[in-house]
Write a protein that holds these residues in place. Sequence first.
Motif, PDB file in Angstrom:
ATOM      1  N   VAL A  93     -28.945  39.009 -33.204  1.00  0.00           N
ATOM      2  CA  VAL A  93     -28.308  38.214 -32.411  1.00  0.00           C
ATOM      3  C   VAL A  93     -28.414  38.246 -30.883  1.00  0.00           C
ATOM      4  CG1 VAL A  93     -25.998  38.213 -31.325  1.00  0.00           C
ATOM      5  CG2 VAL A  93     -25.910  38.497 -33.410  1.00  0.00           C
ATOM      6  N   ILE A  94     -28.749  37.552 -30.008  1.00  0.00           N
ATOM      7  CA  ILE A  94     -29.455  37.866 -28.935  1.00  0.00           C
ATOM      8  C   ILE A  94     -28.705  36.187 -27.755  1.00  0.00           C
ATOM      9  CG2 ILE A  94     -31.441  35.420 -29.799  1.00  0.00           C
ATOM     10  CD1 ILE A  94     -33.157  36.959 -27.542  1.00  0.00           C
ATOM     11  N   GLY A  95     -28.834  36.586 -26.469  1.00  0.00           N
ATOM     12  CA  GLY A  95     -27.941  35.903 -26.163  1.00  0.00           C
ATOM     13  C   GLY A  95     -27.971  37.026 -24.599  1.00  0.00           C
ATOM     14  N   THR A  96     -27.910  35.754 -23.365  1.00  0.00           N
ATOM     15  CA  THR A  96     -27.285  36.253 -21.971  1.00  0.00           C
ATOM     16  C   THR A  96     -26.204  36.949 -21.734  1.00  0.00           C
ATOM     17  OG1 THR A  96     -28.552  34.241 -21.078  1.00  0.00           O
ATOM     18  CG2 THR A  96     -27.453  35.504 -19.716  1.00  0.00           C
ATOM     19  N   VAL A  97     -26.027  38.099 -21.196  1.00  0.00           N
ATOM     20  CA  VAL A  97     -24.643  38.796 -20.571  1.00  0.00           C
ATOM     21  C   VAL A  97     -24.051  38.002 -19.826  1.00  0.00           C
ATOM     22  CG1 VAL A  97     -25.189  40.967 -20.958  1.00  0.00           C
ATOM     23  CG2 VAL A  97     -25.938  40.004 -18.757  1.00  0.00           C
ATOM     24  N   GLU A  98     -22.636  38.199 -20.161  1.00  0.00           N
ATOM     25  CA  GLU A  98     -20.989  37.759 -19.279  1.00  0.00           C
ATOM     26  C   GLU A  98     -21.752  37.449 -18.150  1.00  0.00           C
ATOM     27  OE1 GLU A  98     -16.350  37.667 -19.816  1.00  0.00           O
ATOM     28  OE2 GLU A  98     -17.782  39.710 -19.488  1.00  0.00           O
ATOM     29  N   VAL A 133     -20.417  41.347 -30.118  1.00  0.00           N
ATOM     30  CA  VAL A 133     -19.701  42.560 -30.898  1.00  0.00           C
ATOM     31  C   VAL A 133     -19.600  41.119 -32.252  1.00  0.00           C
ATOM     32  CG1 VAL A 133     -17.743  44.157 -31.912  1.00  0.00           C
ATOM     33  CG2 VAL A 133     -18.599  44.475 -29.656  1.00  0.00           C
ATOM     34  N   ASP A 134     -18.803  40.376 -31.926  1.00  0.00           N
ATOM     35  CA  ASP A 134     -18.044  39.402 -32.993  1.00  0.00           C
ATOM     36  C   ASP A 134     -19.533  39.345 -33.813  1.00  0.00           C
ATOM     37  OD1 ASP A 134     -15.672  40.312 -32.115  1.00  0.00           O
ATOM     38  OD2 ASP A 134     -15.407  38.220 -30.627  1.00  0.00           O
ATOM     39  N   ASN A 139     -22.223  38.212 -38.795  1.00  0.00           N
ATOM     40  CA  ASN A 139     -23.867  37.492 -38.820  1.00  0.00           C
ATOM     41  C   ASN A 139     -24.204  39.135 -39.324  1.00  0.00           C
ATOM     42  OD1 ASN A 139     -24.353  34.714 -37.816  1.00  0.00           O
ATOM     43  ND2 ASN A 139     -23.946  35.764 -36.284  1.00  0.00           N
ATOM     44  N   ASN A 140     -24.110  40.083 -39.572  1.00  0.00           N
ATOM     45  CA  ASN A 140     -24.613  41.745 -40.184  1.00  0.00           C
ATOM     46  C   ASN A 140     -25.715  41.683 -39.619  1.00  0.00           C
ATOM     47  OD1 ASN A 140     -24.762  44.332 -41.884  1.00  0.00           O
ATOM     48  ND2 ASN A 140     -25.008  42.652 -43.719  1.00  0.00           N
ATOM     49  N   ALA A 141     -25.145  41.960 -38.565  1.00  0.00           N
ATOM     50  CA  ALA A 141     -27.231  41.708 -37.765  1.00  0.00           C
ATOM     51  C   ALA A 141     -27.014  43.513 -37.509  1.00  0.00           C
ATOM     52  CB  ALA A 141     -26.990  41.308 -36.243  1.00  0.00           C
ATOM     53  N   GLN A 142     -28.826  43.374 -37.517  1.00  0.00           N
ATOM     54  CA  GLN A 142     -29.269  44.611 -37.807  1.00  0.00           C
ATOM     55  C   GLN A 142     -29.826  45.417 -36.021  1.00  0.00           C
ATOM     56  OE1 GLN A 142     -31.246  42.202 -40.289  1.00  0.00           O
ATOM     57  NE2 GLN A 142     -29.435  43.218 -41.109  1.00  0.00           N
ATOM     58  N   THR A 160     -21.637  46.132 -22.226  1.00  0.00           N
ATOM     59  CA  THR A 160     -22.256  45.508 -23.339  1.00  0.00           C
ATOM     60  C   THR A 160     -22.324  45.964 -24.749  1.00  0.00           C
ATOM     61  OG1 THR A 160     -22.679  43.127 -22.910  1.00  0.00           O
ATOM     62  CG2 THR A 160     -23.022  43.277 -24.836  1.00  0.00           C
ATOM     63  N   VAL A 161     -23.103  47.040 -23.937  1.00  0.00           N
ATOM     64  CA  VAL A 161     -23.984  48.588 -24.496  1.00  0.00           C
ATOM     65  C   VAL A 161     -22.766  49.011 -24.901  1.00  0.00           C
ATOM     66  CG1 VAL A 161     -25.985  50.450 -24.800  1.00  0.00           C
ATOM     67  CG2 VAL A 161     -26.482  48.224 -24.188  1.00  0.00           C
ATOM     68  N   ALA A 162     -21.546  50.322 -23.900  1.00  0.00           N
ATOM     69  CA  ALA A 162     -20.825  50.428 -24.411  1.00  0.00           C
ATOM     70  C   ALA A 162     -19.856  49.893 -25.386  1.00  0.00           C
ATOM     71  CB  ALA A 162     -19.985  50.913 -22.984  1.00  0.00           C
ATOM     72  N   LEU A 163     -19.338  48.922 -25.636  1.00  0.00           N
ATOM     73  CA  LEU A 163     -18.362  48.754 -26.483  1.00  0.00           C
ATOM     74  C   LEU A 163     -19.832  48.305 -27.789  1.00  0.00           C
ATOM     75  CD1 LEU A 163     -15.765  47.152 -26.849  1.00  0.00           C
ATOM     76  CD2 LEU A 163     -17.136  45.039 -26.738  1.00  0.00           C
ATOM     77  N   ILE A 164     -20.512  48.371 -28.129  1.00  0.00           N
ATOM     78  CA  ILE A 164     -20.820  48.221 -29.345  1.00  0.00           C
ATOM     79  C   ILE A 164     -21.299  49.851 -29.846  1.00  0.00           C
ATOM     80  CG2 ILE A 164     -23.744  48.431 -30.198  1.00  0.00           C
ATOM     81  CD1 ILE A 164     -24.158  45.949 -28.775  1.00  0.00           C
ATOM     82  N   LYS A 165     -21.577  50.696 -28.927  1.00  0.00           N
ATOM     83  CA  LYS A 165     -21.063  51.806 -29.106  1.00  0.00           C
ATOM     84  C   LYS A 165     -20.111  52.264 -29.193  1.00  0.00           C
ATOM     85  CE  LYS A 165     -25.664  52.784 -28.098  1.00  0.00           C
ATOM     86  NZ  LYS A 165     -27.421  52.676 -28.856  1.00  0.00           N
ATOM     87  N   GLU A 166     -18.997  51.748 -28.639  1.00  0.00           N
ATOM     88  CA  GLU A 166     -17.155  52.415 -29.115  1.00  0.00           C
ATOM     89  C   GLU A 166     -16.943  51.186 -30.834  1.00  0.00           C
ATOM     90  OE1 GLU A 166     -12.911  50.697 -27.433  1.00  0.00           O
ATOM     91  OE2 GLU A 166     -14.503  51.350 -25.735  1.00  0.00           O
ATOM     92  N   LYS A 167     -17.788  49.999 -30.839  1.00  0.00           N
ATOM     93  CA  LYS A 167     -17.601  49.824 -32.314  1.00  0.00           C
ATOM     94  C   LYS A 167     -17.498  50.581 -33.801  1.00  0.00           C
ATOM     95  CE  LYS A 167     -14.757  46.486 -30.728  1.00  0.00           C
ATOM     96  NZ  LYS A 167     -13.329  47.561 -30.556  1.00  0.00           N
TER      97      LYS A 167
END
Length: 210
Positions: A93-98, A133-134, A139-142, A160-167
Motif C-alpha cells: 500500500v502506498i500513498g502521500t500522507v495527510e 490502516v484500512d 488488502n492484506n498488505a505486507q 501514521t506510523v504510530a497508528l499502524i503500530k498501535e493497531k
Amino acid sequence: MANYVEEIKELVIDGEDEEIVDKIKEAIDDGVSVGDIVNNGLIEAMNVIGPMMASGELFVPEVLMSAETMQVGLNYVKPLLQDGDLKSLGTIVIGTVEGDLHDIGKNLVAMMLESSGFTVINIGIDQSPQAFVDAIVENNAQIVGLSALLTTTMPAMRDTVALIKEKGLDVKVAVGGAPVNKEFADTIGADGYSEDATGAVALCKGFVGA
C-alpha cells in the motif's frame, strides 16, 4: 524467429508506449508465451532502468516514460495471464500522507514497484493515518509506503506510523520524500527509508527476501 522479448524490453527502456502493444501482439501471434513477455520483457526492462536511473544515465522524465510504457504493455496482457505467469512478490500500500498533495515521486515509486513484480495499491494523496490502516487491512498488505514532500506534513507521517503500530499490524513501513532522511525514519519507528525510486525497490525486495 525474431527476438520479440528483447525488442519488447528495448521498447520499454526507450519509452515507446505507442509501439509496445503492437509488438506484444506480434510476439503472441508468433507463439511467445505471455509469461515470457511479462517476466523477461516488461519486468526485465525495469530491472535495467533502475540502475540506469541510480547512475544518472536516465532522469525522472525518461524513467516515467519507461514505466508508463511498461504499464501500457502490462495492462494489455493482464487479461491473458494464466495462474503462475506472474508471481507477485507481495502487496504494497502506498500513498502521500495527510495534508500533502504531491504525487509525482510517489507515482514513480509505485510504478517501479509494480514493474518489479509487486502488487501495488496506490491510495493517492492527502491520506489520513486511518486510511492507510484500512488499506493495509483490506488488502492484506505486507508493506506500506508513506510519502511526504513538505516538512509541515512530516508529523502526519509520524502519526501514521504510530497508528499502524498501535493497531499491531504485521507490516513493514517504508518512508520517503524530500524532507525525510534515515534519522527521521528511525525516530518515528519506520522499518526503512529510501531517497529515490530505485532504492525503494531494493528496500522492499529486501523486506520480502527477494
